[in-house]
Design a protein around this motif. Sequence first.
Motif, PDB file in Angstrom:
ATOM      1  N   SER A  80       0.881  -1.278   0.030  1.00 27.99           N
ATOM      2  CA  SER A  80      -0.087   0.099   0.008  1.00 27.99           C
ATOM      3  C   SER A  80       0.876   1.238   0.121  1.00 27.99           C
ATOM      4  CB  SER A  80      -0.923   0.094   1.510  1.00 27.99           C
ATOM      5  OG  SER A  80      -1.736  -1.066   1.433  1.00 27.99           O
ATOM      6  N   GLY A  81       0.480   2.124  -0.988  1.00 27.58           N
ATOM      7  CA  GLY A  81       1.293   3.604  -1.151  1.00 27.58           C
ATOM      8  C   GLY A  81       1.016   4.065  -2.288  1.00 27.58           C
ATOM      9  N   SER A  82       1.971   4.617  -3.016  1.00 29.43           N
ATOM     10  CA  SER A  82       1.864   5.529  -4.221  1.00 29.43           C
ATOM     11  C   SER A  82       3.086   5.566  -5.075  1.00 29.43           C
ATOM     12  CB  SER A  82       1.537   7.080  -3.754  1.00 29.43           C
ATOM     13  OG  SER A  82       2.352   7.628  -3.130  1.00 29.43           O
ATOM     14  N   TYR A  83       2.665   5.395  -6.289  1.00 29.70           N
ATOM     15  CA  TYR A  83       3.890   5.570  -7.204  1.00 29.70           C
ATOM     16  C   TYR A  83       4.633   7.025  -7.175  1.00 29.70           C
ATOM     17  CZ  TYR A  83       2.458   1.359  -9.526  1.00 29.70           C
ATOM     18  OH  TYR A  83       1.796  -0.043  -9.914  1.00 29.70           O
ATOM     19  N   VAL A  84       5.930   6.908  -7.186  1.00 27.67           N
ATOM     20  CA  VAL A  84       6.608   8.166  -7.144  1.00 27.67           C
ATOM     21  C   VAL A  84       6.683   8.624  -8.676  1.00 27.67           C
ATOM     22  CG1 VAL A  84       8.882   9.137  -6.831  1.00 27.67           C
ATOM     23  CG2 VAL A  84       8.088   7.340  -5.531  1.00 27.67           C
ATOM     24  N   PRO A  85       6.048  10.144  -8.807  1.00 17.33           N
ATOM     25  CA  PRO A  85       6.198  10.535 -10.147  1.00 17.33           C
ATOM     26  C   PRO A  85       7.649  10.636 -10.828  1.00 17.33           C
ATOM     27  CG  PRO A  85       4.923  11.836  -8.485  1.00 17.33           C
ATOM     28  CD  PRO A  85       5.776  10.790  -7.681  1.00 17.33           C
ATOM     29  N   ASP A  86       7.511  10.558 -12.111  1.00 17.31           N
ATOM     30  CA  ASP A  86       8.726  10.812 -12.905  1.00 17.31           C
ATOM     31  C   ASP A  86       9.966   9.615 -12.487  1.00 17.31           C
ATOM     32  OD1 ASP A  86      10.523  11.723 -14.895  1.00 17.31           O
ATOM     33  OD2 ASP A  86      11.380  13.404 -13.541  1.00 17.31           O
ATOM     34  N   SER A  87       9.580   8.610 -12.296  1.00 15.19           N
ATOM     35  CA  SER A  87      10.420   7.388 -11.922  1.00 15.19           C
ATOM     36  C   SER A  87      10.746   6.412 -12.983  1.00 15.19           C
ATOM     37  CB  SER A  87       9.933   6.960 -10.390  1.00 15.19           C
ATOM     38  OG  SER A  87       8.835   6.325 -10.488  1.00 15.19           O
ATOM     39  N   VAL A 109       9.279  -2.059 -18.229  1.00 13.35           N
ATOM     40  CA  VAL A 109       8.969  -0.849 -17.739  1.00 13.35           C
ATOM     41  C   VAL A 109       9.170  -0.752 -16.103  1.00 13.35           C
ATOM     42  CG1 VAL A 109       7.584   1.420 -17.655  1.00 13.35           C
ATOM     43  CG2 VAL A 109       7.516  -0.181 -19.608  1.00 13.35           C
ATOM     44  N   LEU A 110      10.049   0.080 -15.597  1.00 12.90           N
ATOM     45  CA  LEU A 110      10.268   0.265 -14.093  1.00 12.90           C
ATOM     46  C   LEU A 110       9.763   1.342 -13.604  1.00 12.90           C
ATOM     47  CD1 LEU A 110      14.025  -1.261 -14.103  1.00 12.90           C
ATOM     48  CD2 LEU A 110      11.792  -2.746 -14.141  1.00 12.90           C
ATOM     49  N   ALA A 111       9.347   1.429 -12.338  1.00 11.26           N
ATOM     50  CA  ALA A 111       9.126   2.568 -11.593  1.00 11.26           C
ATOM     51  C   ALA A 111       9.184   2.371 -10.140  1.00 11.26           C
ATOM     52  CB  ALA A 111       7.429   3.145 -11.846  1.00 11.26           C
ATOM     53  N   THR A 112       9.079   3.567  -9.254  1.00  9.40           N
ATOM     54  CA  THR A 112       9.330   3.171  -7.703  1.00  9.40           C
ATOM     55  C   THR A 112       7.883   3.521  -7.142  1.00  9.40           C
ATOM     56  OG1 THR A 112      10.189   5.526  -7.799  1.00  9.40           O
ATOM     57  CG2 THR A 112      11.804   3.966  -8.013  1.00  9.40           C
ATOM     58  N   PHE A 113       7.669   2.708  -5.945  1.00  5.15           N
ATOM     59  CA  PHE A 113       6.625   2.780  -5.347  1.00  5.15           C
ATOM     60  C   PHE A 113       7.036   3.047  -3.701  1.00  5.15           C
ATOM     61  CE2 PHE A 113       2.935   0.888  -3.088  1.00  5.15           C
ATOM     62  CZ  PHE A 113       1.849   1.159  -3.903  1.00  5.15           C
ATOM     63  N   ARG A 114       6.427   4.278  -3.182  1.00  6.62           N
ATOM     64  CA  ARG A 114       6.569   4.711  -1.980  1.00  6.62           C
ATOM     65  C   ARG A 114       5.530   4.049  -0.918  1.00  6.62           C
ATOM     66  NH1 ARG A 114       7.333   9.443  -2.749  1.00  6.62           N
ATOM     67  NH2 ARG A 114       9.572   9.600  -2.381  1.00  6.62           N
ATOM     68  N   LEU A 115       5.934   3.313  -0.006  1.00 11.18           N
ATOM     69  CA  LEU A 115       5.009   2.587   0.984  1.00 11.18           C
ATOM     70  C   LEU A 115       4.536   3.854   1.925  1.00 11.18           C
ATOM     71  CD1 LEU A 115       7.048  -0.548   1.652  1.00 11.18           C
ATOM     72  CD2 LEU A 115       5.072  -0.456  -0.061  1.00 11.18           C
ATOM     73  N   ASP A 116       3.506   3.416   2.630  1.00  7.32           N
ATOM     74  CA  ASP A 116       2.874   4.049   3.512  1.00  7.32           C
ATOM     75  C   ASP A 116       3.945   4.662   4.683  1.00  7.32           C
ATOM     76  OD1 ASP A 116       0.463   4.032   2.207  1.00  7.32           O
ATOM     77  OD2 ASP A 116      -0.501   2.414   3.254  1.00  7.32           O
ATOM     78  N   PRO A 130      11.179   2.860 -27.831  1.00 10.51           N
ATOM     79  CA  PRO A 130      10.074   2.661 -26.888  1.00 10.51           C
ATOM     80  C   PRO A 130       8.966   3.628 -27.519  1.00 10.51           C
ATOM     81  CG  PRO A 130      11.709   4.124 -26.320  1.00 10.51           C
ATOM     82  CD  PRO A 130      12.317   3.625 -27.284  1.00 10.51           C
ATOM     83  N   PRO A 131       7.820   2.968 -27.112  1.00  9.03           N
ATOM     84  CA  PRO A 131       6.499   3.579 -27.389  1.00  9.03           C
ATOM     85  C   PRO A 131       6.423   4.646 -26.282  1.00  9.03           C
ATOM     86  CG  PRO A 131       5.945   1.683 -26.253  1.00  9.03           C
ATOM     87  CD  PRO A 131       7.477   1.595 -26.487  1.00  9.03           C
ATOM     88  N   PRO A 132       5.504   5.516 -26.432  1.00  7.16           N
ATOM     89  CA  PRO A 132       5.064   6.550 -25.409  1.00  7.16           C
ATOM     90  C   PRO A 132       4.632   5.901 -24.135  1.00  7.16           C
ATOM     91  CG  PRO A 132       4.010   7.325 -27.383  1.00  7.16           C
ATOM     92  CD  PRO A 132       4.413   5.918 -27.524  1.00  7.16           C
ATOM     93  N   ILE A 133       5.243   5.920 -22.757  1.00 11.21           N
ATOM     94  CA  ILE A 133       5.070   5.321 -21.705  1.00 11.21           C
ATOM     95  C   ILE A 133       3.898   6.244 -20.760  1.00 11.21           C
ATOM     96  CG2 ILE A 133       6.101   4.069 -19.809  1.00 11.21           C
ATOM     97  CD1 ILE A 133       6.571   2.759 -22.502  1.00 11.21           C
ATOM     98  N   PRO A 134       2.765   5.635 -20.582  1.00  8.98           N
ATOM     99  CA  PRO A 134       1.985   6.642 -19.743  1.00  8.98           C
ATOM    100  C   PRO A 134       2.614   6.477 -18.290  1.00  8.98           C
ATOM    101  CG  PRO A 134       0.879   4.649 -20.427  1.00  8.98           C
ATOM    102  CD  PRO A 134       2.170   4.551 -21.069  1.00  8.98           C
ATOM    103  N   GLU A 135       2.303   7.615 -17.431  1.00 15.77           N
ATOM    104  CA  GLU A 135       2.934   7.244 -15.918  1.00 15.77           C
ATOM    105  C   GLU A 135       1.804   6.374 -15.300  1.00 15.77           C
ATOM    106  OE1 GLU A 135       5.271   9.076 -13.993  1.00 15.77           O
ATOM    107  OE2 GLU A 135       6.179   9.325 -15.868  1.00 15.77           O
ATOM    108  N   PRO A 136       2.130   5.866 -14.135  1.00 20.24           N
ATOM    109  CA  PRO A 136       1.315   4.845 -13.306  1.00 20.24           C
ATOM    110  C   PRO A 136       0.380   5.867 -12.640  1.00 20.24           C
ATOM    111  CG  PRO A 136       3.388   5.329 -12.480  1.00 20.24           C
ATOM    112  CD  PRO A 136       3.724   5.622 -13.741  1.00 20.24           C
ATOM    113  N   PRO A 137      -0.685   5.317 -12.223  1.00 16.78           N
ATOM    114  CA  PRO A 137      -1.658   6.088 -11.638  1.00 16.78           C
ATOM    115  C   PRO A 137      -1.297   6.793 -10.203  1.00 16.78           C
ATOM    116  CG  PRO A 137      -2.123   4.003 -11.479  1.00 16.78           C
ATOM    117  CD  PRO A 137      -1.229   3.995 -12.175  1.00 16.78           C
ATOM    118  N   ALA A 138      -1.673   8.244 -10.369  1.00 10.25           N
ATOM    119  CA  ALA A 138      -1.601   8.930  -9.118  1.00 10.25           C
ATOM    120  C   ALA A 138      -2.338   8.502  -7.942  1.00 10.25           C
ATOM    121  CB  ALA A 138      -1.531  10.339  -9.296  1.00 10.25           C
TER     122      ALA A 138
END
Length: 299
Positions: free
Chosen positions: A80-87, A104-111, A131-139
Amino acid sequence: MRRLAFLLRPSWLILAVLVAAFAYLCFTVLAPWQLGKNTATSHRNELIADSVKAEPVDVTAVLSETGSGTPTEWRRVTASGSYVPDSTVLVRLRHLDGAPGYAVLATFRLDDGRVLLVDRGLVSAVDGTRPPPIPEPPAGPQRIEARVRMSEGVTPGKDPSVQDGYRQVYSIDTTQESAVLNQTLTSLPTGDRGGYLQLSENQPGAFTPTPLPRLDAGPYLSYGLQWLAFGIMAPLGLGYFVYAEIRERRKEKAAAQPSRAPSPAEPAHSEPIPATAPSPPAAPTTEARLADRYGRGRG
């Protein structure tokens, strides 16, 4: 011992050394290599099978196992947490449905504030080259389900770069991605190396999930047994060649012995031999026979 003196010739000595070295490698390197791969593959398959049956646990429980020495790869977890923008970071040289692609990698900040590396899945390359355009993960707050995976390590000579507007690497490694993103990432305990999360299907921010390995042991066990058999057969083959050589030498030695003298009941000659009769050709020596069979250049 004289009958075995030929084994001291250079050609036989070289053959014996090669056979001994081959048998040694079979028992100490080649067979253990394949049998070790079979053991590791079987252990991995067991972990995957157990993870399929087990209910997912909270990732904080897995993180608390750091330093316990218990591998946790393939375990299903929730976070549980949220994705870090621009990661976003792309991993090159991946494949999707047999075509070039990217992970595709991203970072996820836990609560609780700790940040984990997340593999969002695979995307296809455009024209196989970019690469194709990569959408950001949901905020916003998210709850994701994933599997714990072990870092792949850093590929030597393959440094991170920025291409087509994306940070790109050649492997998934928590330490490397921490430097690329300039973020402090928490590694999951997976044994020898730190770990990351691989998103399951239909999770927030997920693309096509990286497929799980096939649950079969592969050919490693049979390969290992084959190397053991080769290690046994090589000395036996050498022994057979030595026996065949001794047997052939005995035959040639017997053929080179003079014929027995005629018995008193038998006439020495049916008719006198002229004094000028030519003498019969001399029988070839043992050395000449061996040279004809093995070649003049044999040591």
